[in-house]
Design an enzyme around this catalytic site. Sequence first.
Site, short mmCIF file in Angstrom:
data_model
loop_
_atom_site.label_atom_id
_atom_site.label_comp_id
_atom_site.label_asym_id
_atom_site.label_seq_id
_atom_site.Cartn_x
_atom_site.Cartn_y
_atom_site.Cartn_z
N ARG A 1 3.94 2.49 7.64
CA ARG A 1 3.33 3.78 7.46
C ARG A 1 1.83 3.55 8.25
NH1 ARG A 1 0.48 5.03 1.73
NH2 ARG A 1 0.00 2.95 1.13
N ARG B 1 -2.34 -11.65 9.22
CA ARG B 1 -2.25 -11.87 7.80
C ARG B 1 -1.65 -13.36 7.81
NH1 ARG B 1 -1.63 -6.24 5.74
NH2 ARG B 1 -1.96 -4.88 7.19
N ASP C 1 1.41 -10.77 2.78
CA ASP C 1 1.19 -9.82 3.92
C ASP C 1 -0.35 -9.21 3.65
OD1 ASP C 1 3.07 -8.92 1.88
OD2 ASP C 1 2.52 -6.89 2.51
#
Length: 468
Positions: free
Chosen positions: A91, A176, A247
């Site tokens: 998103r 990440r 993450d």
Amino acid sequence: MSDAPVLGTRFADELPEMGVSWQAAEPPKPELLVLNEPLAVELGLDVEWLRSAAGIRFLAGVDVPDGAKPVAQAYAGHQFGGYSPRLGDGRALLLGEIGGRDLHLKGSGRTPFARGGDGLAAVGPMLREYVVSEAMHALGIPTTRSLAVIGTGKSILRENLAPGAVLVRVAASHLRVGSFQYARATGDADLLRRLADHAVDRHYPDVPPPGDGDRHLRFFEGVVERQADLIARWMLAGFVHGVMNTDNMTISGETIDYGPCAFMEAFDPATVFSSIDEGGRYAYGNQPAIAQWNLARLAEALLPLFDDDQERAIEKATTALGGFRGRYAAATVAGFRGKLGLIGTADDAAVTALVEDLLGLLRAEGSDFTSFFRTLSRGGADGAFADWAKRWRDLDPDTAAMDRVNPFYIPRNHLVEEALAAATEGDLAPLHALLDAIADPFTERPGLARFAEQAPPDFGTYRTFCGT
């Protein structure tokens, strides 16, 4: 879009395999709820233009400048210990780079990584990230920043029906641990190397140049050091991240993804705020060990870059990872020296013993972790703390220095909830009052006493939600 800034496309150009070209969903009625004007100026953006209809559409990701290449980033990750090979920005959207930093959206619509979600976000969680990330910045803790929150004019269903919003976030980058896990899982050795070199070039300029055999090991050591320092700062501030999945750990050393986060009040290492952390995996006291665990997963992903011989690569990785504990311990002792006004007045062993005894007392008494140190600097430690306070005073603390590092104001949970509830109903005044208080956390100011007070007894057990 002549007034729109130029957005860099370095990530999209250098690492096309690590993302999917995508476009933000157009909100029905975009509205600027809050704009971080100092950050906008720092980025060289025109504040008045950002407040215009064209600027708001730019911030929402709907109208992007010519030449921009928005992408949904790909990454893998361990979530609560379980590995997922394909997560990514479900998103979210990286619009591009500005001033050497990423401009990124959350809640901007479904992407190919959405995994069944609607890709949207509610105003409450997006404003929470705005508040807490700006508080962390004011406290001097490395963090992503919040540039703006845009109301979408569309209601979404979470725990209840809530107004939708998009967060505009700025970060040194969005690389990440999970980014490297994804690259390693592809089996593409060239991609893994390019990703590592991209990270080195952006964040670790002191690492040796290409061709040096230890380049990527030095890079890993740098990530270990930055994360050790970062987690020590979290612990010193009583901050609980709440969802330390791989993450959600940056390569740059910034705090990222403020979902079910909160600041601890009564000191207790077992403190958990996240509604989904039923086993306490990410409790306050577990954060250093979890950070080291996450870094071990990064080491696994980077092994082929450390040495062609796997056994030698593992040995090098293990040695580098072993540096975490010493670095974290040193950062913690240094931090508590500051909090207790003991810079240069006692040896580390004496300070460590004093801190260990203090934490035991704070836990036994259920004392407020933030206000205790401000009270202590004013001679207010008595009762159960009397004997401990005498030992502390015998070390000749600098109480004036204490107030320069111990905050008076943090985003206390009841005040955050009060501000978010009001904002959800359209009243932004409590939000702005809270933002004003936490923007200068170390200076006690008249009229702001309530922002330093603990939650009232009827506030109850606090639980936070990630907002997805």
